[in-house]
Write an enzyme that holds these catalytic residues in place. Sequence first.
Site, PDB file in Angstrom:
ATOM      1  N   HIS A  84     -14.073   5.060   0.630  1.00 23.41           N
ATOM      2  CA  HIS A  84     -13.036   5.415   1.623  1.00 23.41           C
ATOM      3  C   HIS A  84     -12.149   6.465   0.966  1.00 23.41           C
ATOM      4  CE1 HIS A  84     -10.634   2.626  -0.837  1.00 23.41           C
ATOM      5  NE2 HIS A  84      -9.546   3.221  -0.324  1.00 23.41           N
ATOM      6  N   ASP A  99      -5.570   4.257   4.060  1.00 18.91           N
ATOM      7  CA  ASP A  99      -7.001   4.434   3.769  1.00 18.91           C
ATOM      8  C   ASP A  99      -7.691   4.973   5.015  1.00 18.91           C
ATOM      9  OD1 ASP A  99      -6.566   3.404   1.269  1.00 18.91           O
ATOM     10  OD2 ASP A  99      -7.321   1.386   1.742  1.00 18.91           O
ATOM     11  N   HIS A 116       0.832  -1.210   0.000  1.00 16.98           N
ATOM     12  CA  HIS A 116       0.000   0.000   0.000  1.00 16.98           C
ATOM     13  C   HIS A 116       0.867   1.261   0.000  1.00 16.98           C
ATOM     14  CE1 HIS A 116      -3.865   1.898   1.945  1.00 16.98           C
ATOM     15  NE2 HIS A 116      -3.837   2.042   0.624  1.00 16.98           N
ATOM     16  N   HIS A 141      -8.322   7.260  -0.016  1.00 13.62           N
ATOM     17  CA  HIS A 141      -6.928   6.830  -0.093  1.00 13.62           C
ATOM     18  C   HIS A 141      -6.079   8.101  -0.048  1.00 13.62           C
ATOM     19  CE1 HIS A 141      -3.424   4.448  -1.405  1.00 13.62           C
ATOM     20  NE2 HIS A 141      -3.099   5.533  -2.116  1.00 13.62           N
TER      21      HIS A 141
END
Length: 260
Positions: free
Chosen positions: A232, A157, A153, A234
Amino acid sequence: MAFTRATGKHRAPSRLTRRSANLAGVAALATTGVVGTFASPALAADTGAPSVEDTGLTPIVTVGSLADEIADQAAAQKQEAEEAAAKARARAKAEAEAKRKAEARAEAAREAKERAAREAERKRLNSYRLPVAGSFVTTGYKTGGALWSSGSHSGVDFRAASGSSVVAVGSGTVVEAGWGGAYGNNIVIRMNDGTYTQYGHLSSIGVFVGQRVTPGQQIGLVGSTGNSTGPHLHFEARTTPEYGSDIDPVAYLRSHGVSI
Ligand SMILES: [Zn+2]
Protein backbone atom coordinates in the site's frame (compact mmCIF):
# COMPACT_ATOMS: atom_id res chain seq x y z
CA MET A 1 -18.64 117.07 -117.68
CA ALA A 2 -18.05 115.33 -120.88
CA PHE A 3 -18.09 111.59 -120.92
CA THR A 4 -16.22 109.70 -123.55
CA ARG A 5 -15.82 106.02 -124.17
CA ALA A 6 -12.47 104.93 -125.47
CA THR A 7 -13.68 101.79 -127.04
CA GLY A 8 -17.30 102.33 -127.13
CA LYS A 9 -17.60 99.33 -124.95
CA HIS A 10 -18.90 99.67 -121.40
CA ARG A 11 -16.34 98.60 -118.89
CA ALA A 12 -16.76 98.28 -115.28
CA PRO A 13 -14.39 100.39 -113.22
CA SER A 14 -11.31 98.56 -112.08
CA ARG A 15 -10.98 97.38 -108.52
CA LEU A 16 -8.40 100.05 -107.89
CA THR A 17 -10.81 102.69 -109.17
CA ARG A 18 -13.60 101.46 -106.95
CA ARG A 19 -11.25 101.25 -104.00
CA SER A 20 -10.04 104.78 -104.58
CA ALA A 21 -13.56 106.02 -104.81
CA ASN A 22 -14.48 104.33 -101.61
CA LEU A 23 -11.44 105.65 -99.86
CA ALA A 24 -12.53 109.07 -100.92
CA GLY A 25 -15.94 108.32 -99.52
CA VAL A 26 -14.39 107.18 -96.25
CA ALA A 27 -12.44 110.36 -96.08
CA ALA A 28 -15.62 112.29 -96.57
CA LEU A 29 -17.51 110.17 -94.04
CA ALA A 30 -14.72 110.50 -91.51
CA THR A 31 -15.81 114.02 -90.90
CA THR A 32 -19.26 112.76 -89.90
CA GLY A 33 -17.76 110.64 -87.10
CA VAL A 34 -19.44 107.46 -88.19
CA VAL A 35 -16.48 105.93 -89.95
CA GLY A 36 -15.93 103.40 -87.15
CA THR A 37 -19.35 101.91 -87.46
CA PHE A 38 -20.09 102.47 -91.11
CA ALA A 39 -16.91 102.58 -93.15
CA SER A 40 -15.50 99.14 -92.31
CA PRO A 41 -18.42 97.04 -93.43
CA ALA A 42 -18.77 99.36 -96.36
CA LEU A 43 -15.14 98.80 -97.25
CA ALA A 44 -15.38 95.10 -96.94
CA ALA A 45 -18.46 94.95 -99.04
CA ASP A 46 -17.42 97.49 -101.64
CA THR A 47 -13.88 96.31 -102.18
CA GLY A 48 -15.12 92.76 -102.57
CA ALA A 49 -12.75 91.77 -99.76
CA PRO A 50 -13.36 88.12 -98.84
CA SER A 51 -15.25 87.39 -95.68
CA VAL A 52 -13.54 85.77 -92.75
CA GLU A 53 -14.62 82.39 -94.04
CA ASP A 54 -12.82 82.89 -97.30
CA THR A 55 -9.58 84.43 -96.22
CA GLY A 56 -7.85 81.30 -95.01
CA LEU A 57 -8.14 82.50 -91.45
CA THR A 58 -10.46 79.68 -90.73
CA PRO A 59 -7.74 77.02 -90.91
CA ILE A 60 -5.62 79.16 -88.65
CA VAL A 61 -8.45 79.44 -86.19
CA THR A 62 -9.09 75.70 -86.52
CA VAL A 63 -5.42 74.93 -85.97
CA GLY A 64 -5.56 77.05 -82.88
CA SER A 65 -8.56 75.10 -81.56
CA LEU A 66 -6.91 71.82 -82.44
CA ALA A 67 -3.81 72.81 -80.53
CA ASP A 68 -6.00 73.63 -77.59
CA GLU A 69 -7.78 70.32 -77.98
CA ILE A 70 -4.47 68.47 -78.15
CA ALA A 71 -3.25 70.35 -75.12
CA ASP A 72 -6.50 69.58 -73.32
CA GLN A 73 -6.27 65.95 -74.36
CA ALA A 74 -2.66 65.76 -73.21
CA ALA A 75 -3.64 67.35 -69.93
CA ALA A 76 -6.54 64.93 -69.56
CA GLN A 77 -4.30 61.97 -70.38
CA LYS A 78 -1.71 63.23 -67.93
CA GLN A 79 -4.38 63.58 -65.29
CA GLU A 80 -5.68 60.10 -66.06
CA ALA A 81 -2.17 58.71 -65.79
CA GLU A 82 -1.63 60.52 -62.54
CA GLU A 83 -4.96 59.30 -61.22
CA ALA A 84 -4.13 55.74 -62.31
CA ALA A 85 -0.73 56.02 -60.63
CA ALA A 86 -2.36 57.42 -57.51
CA LYS A 87 -4.87 54.55 -57.53
CA ALA A 88 -2.05 52.04 -58.00
CA ARG A 89 -0.15 53.62 -55.11
CA ALA A 90 -3.30 53.56 -52.96
CA ARG A 91 -3.90 49.92 -53.93
CA ALA A 92 -0.32 48.97 -53.12
CA LYS A 93 -0.57 50.85 -49.84
CA ALA A 94 -3.87 49.13 -49.00
CA GLU A 95 -2.37 45.75 -49.89
CA ALA A 96 0.69 46.47 -47.76
CA GLU A 97 -1.56 47.58 -44.93
CA ALA A 98 -3.73 44.45 -45.30
CA LYS A 99 -0.60 42.29 -45.29
CA ARG A 100 0.71 44.10 -42.22
CA LYS A 101 -2.62 43.63 -40.46
CA ALA A 102 -2.75 39.94 -41.41
CA GLU A 103 0.77 39.48 -40.06
CA ALA A 104 -0.18 41.37 -36.90
CA ARG A 105 -3.25 39.16 -36.52
CA ALA A 106 -1.15 36.03 -37.03
CA GLU A 107 1.40 37.32 -34.52
CA ALA A 108 -1.36 38.14 -32.03
CA ALA A 109 -2.90 34.70 -32.55
CA ARG A 110 0.51 33.08 -32.05
CA GLU A 111 1.10 35.10 -28.89
CA ALA A 112 -2.39 34.29 -27.63
CA LYS A 113 -1.72 30.61 -28.28
CA GLU A 114 1.62 30.83 -26.45
CA ARG A 115 -0.04 32.73 -23.60
CA ALA A 116 -2.75 30.08 -23.40
CA ALA A 117 -0.11 27.33 -23.44
CA ARG A 118 1.89 29.11 -20.71
CA GLU A 119 -1.27 29.62 -18.68
CA ALA A 120 -2.26 25.96 -19.14
CA GLU A 121 1.25 24.89 -18.09
CA ARG A 122 1.15 27.25 -15.11
CA LYS A 123 -2.18 25.76 -14.07
CA ARG A 124 -0.86 22.25 -14.57
CA LEU A 125 2.21 22.98 -12.42
CA ASN A 126 -0.04 24.40 -9.70
CA SER A 127 -2.46 21.49 -9.82
CA TYR A 128 -2.65 18.59 -7.36
CA ARG A 129 -3.70 14.97 -7.64
CA LEU A 130 -3.78 11.68 -5.79
CA PRO A 131 -0.37 10.02 -5.15
CA VAL A 132 -1.73 6.83 -6.74
CA ALA A 133 -4.10 7.40 -9.65
CA GLY A 134 -7.62 6.11 -9.09
CA SER A 135 -6.86 4.90 -5.56
CA PHE A 136 -8.69 5.51 -2.29
CA VAL A 137 -7.96 5.71 1.41
CA THR A 138 -8.15 2.40 3.33
CA THR A 139 -6.87 3.66 6.67
CA GLY A 140 -7.64 7.23 7.68
CA TYR A 141 -5.61 9.93 9.38
CA LYS A 142 -5.28 9.69 13.19
CA THR A 143 -6.68 6.19 13.23
CA GLY A 144 -5.70 4.60 16.53
CA GLY A 145 -3.85 1.35 16.85
CA ALA A 146 -0.83 -0.46 18.18
CA LEU A 147 0.76 -0.49 14.73
CA TRP A 148 1.92 3.13 15.01
CA SER A 149 4.61 4.25 17.41
CA SER A 150 2.76 7.49 18.16
CA GLY A 151 -0.41 5.60 18.95
CA SER A 152 -2.26 6.97 15.96
CA HIS A 153 -1.83 7.06 12.20
CA SER A 154 0.31 10.06 11.11
CA GLY A 155 -0.94 9.82 7.51
CA VAL A 156 -3.34 7.89 5.30
CA ASP A 157 -2.94 4.59 3.51
CA PHE A 158 -3.89 4.35 -0.14
CA ARG A 159 -4.85 1.02 -1.55
CA ALA A 160 -2.45 -0.03 -4.29
CA ALA A 161 -0.99 -3.22 -5.70
CA SER A 162 2.76 -3.73 -5.42
CA GLY A 163 4.59 -2.04 -8.28
CA SER A 164 1.86 0.57 -8.86
CA SER A 165 3.12 3.97 -9.93
CA VAL A 166 3.51 6.55 -7.14
CA VAL A 167 3.47 10.16 -8.33
CA ALA A 168 4.18 13.56 -6.83
CA VAL A 169 0.86 15.09 -5.75
CA GLY A 170 2.07 18.52 -6.92
CA SER A 171 5.13 20.58 -7.88
CA GLY A 172 8.05 20.56 -5.49
CA THR A 173 11.60 19.55 -4.74
CA VAL A 174 12.73 16.22 -3.30
CA VAL A 175 14.32 16.71 0.13
CA GLU A 176 14.59 13.08 1.18
CA ALA A 177 14.86 9.88 -0.85
CA GLY A 178 15.98 6.67 0.89
CA TRP A 179 15.49 4.40 3.82
CA GLY A 180 13.17 5.83 6.47
CA GLY A 181 13.12 3.15 9.18
CA ALA A 182 9.48 2.18 9.88
CA TYR A 183 8.54 3.95 6.59
CA GLY A 184 10.83 1.65 4.63
CA ASN A 185 11.91 3.27 1.35
CA ASN A 186 10.43 6.77 1.52
CA ILE A 187 10.45 10.07 -0.23
CA VAL A 188 9.79 13.55 1.20
CA ILE A 189 9.03 16.43 -1.12
CA ARG A 190 8.92 20.11 -0.20
CA MET A 191 5.88 21.33 -2.15
CA ASN A 192 5.88 24.77 -3.81
CA ASP A 193 3.31 25.95 -1.25
CA GLY A 194 5.78 25.19 1.56
CA THR A 195 4.05 22.05 2.82
CA TYR A 196 5.88 18.67 2.80
CA THR A 197 4.46 15.41 1.48
CA GLN A 198 5.83 12.00 2.35
CA TYR A 199 5.49 8.66 0.53
CA GLY A 200 6.32 5.43 2.40
CA HIS A 201 6.81 1.64 2.06
CA LEU A 202 8.00 1.98 -1.56
CA SER A 203 9.45 -0.99 -3.38
CA SER A 204 11.69 1.36 -5.34
CA ILE A 205 12.66 5.04 -5.43
CA GLY A 206 12.95 6.87 -8.76
CA VAL A 207 14.11 10.34 -7.68
CA PHE A 208 17.07 11.95 -5.90
CA VAL A 209 17.40 14.68 -3.32
CA GLY A 210 17.30 18.11 -4.93
CA GLN A 211 15.31 16.94 -7.93
CA ARG A 212 12.39 19.11 -8.95
CA VAL A 213 9.19 17.22 -9.64
CA THR A 214 5.91 18.18 -11.26
CA PRO A 215 2.33 17.05 -10.60
CA GLY A 216 1.79 13.45 -11.65
CA GLN A 217 5.49 12.76 -12.20
CA GLN A 218 6.37 9.22 -11.16
CA ILE A 219 8.70 9.17 -8.15
CA GLY A 220 8.63 5.50 -7.17
CA LEU A 221 6.69 2.25 -6.99
CA VAL A 222 4.30 0.89 -4.39
CA GLY A 223 5.76 -1.74 -2.05
CA SER A 224 5.62 -3.01 1.50
CA THR A 225 9.01 -2.05 2.88
CA GLY A 226 9.48 -1.04 6.55
CA ASN A 227 6.75 -1.49 9.12
CA SER A 228 4.03 -2.65 6.76
CA THR A 229 1.53 -5.48 6.68
CA GLY A 230 1.16 -5.53 2.91
CA PRO A 231 1.53 -3.46 -0.26
CA HIS A 232 0.00 0.00 0.00
CA LEU A 233 1.13 3.63 -0.07
CA HIS A 234 1.51 5.46 3.20
CA PHE A 235 1.09 9.18 2.50
CA GLU A 236 1.61 12.13 4.84
CA ALA A 237 1.37 15.90 4.68
CA ARG A 238 3.65 17.84 7.06
CA THR A 239 4.55 21.35 8.01
CA THR A 240 8.24 20.34 8.17
CA PRO A 241 10.29 17.50 6.64
CA GLU A 242 10.28 15.74 10.02
CA TYR A 243 8.10 13.07 11.46
CA GLY A 244 5.63 14.48 13.98
CA SER A 245 4.69 17.66 12.06
CA ASP A 246 1.87 15.92 10.24
CA ILE A 247 -1.39 17.58 9.19
CA ASP A 248 -4.53 16.01 7.73
CA PRO A 249 -3.38 14.79 4.27
CA VAL A 250 -6.92 14.43 2.95
CA ALA A 251 -7.81 17.99 3.97
CA TYR A 252 -4.52 19.15 2.41
CA LEU A 253 -5.27 17.49 -0.94
CA ARG A 254 -8.86 18.75 -0.89
CA SER A 255 -7.62 22.31 -0.22
CA HIS A 256 -5.78 21.99 -3.54
CA GLY A 257 -8.85 20.81 -5.42
CA VAL A 258 -8.28 17.06 -5.31
CA SER A 259 -11.43 14.93 -5.17
CA ILE A 260 -10.88 12.50 -2.33
ZN1 LIG B 1 0.13 4.26 6.85
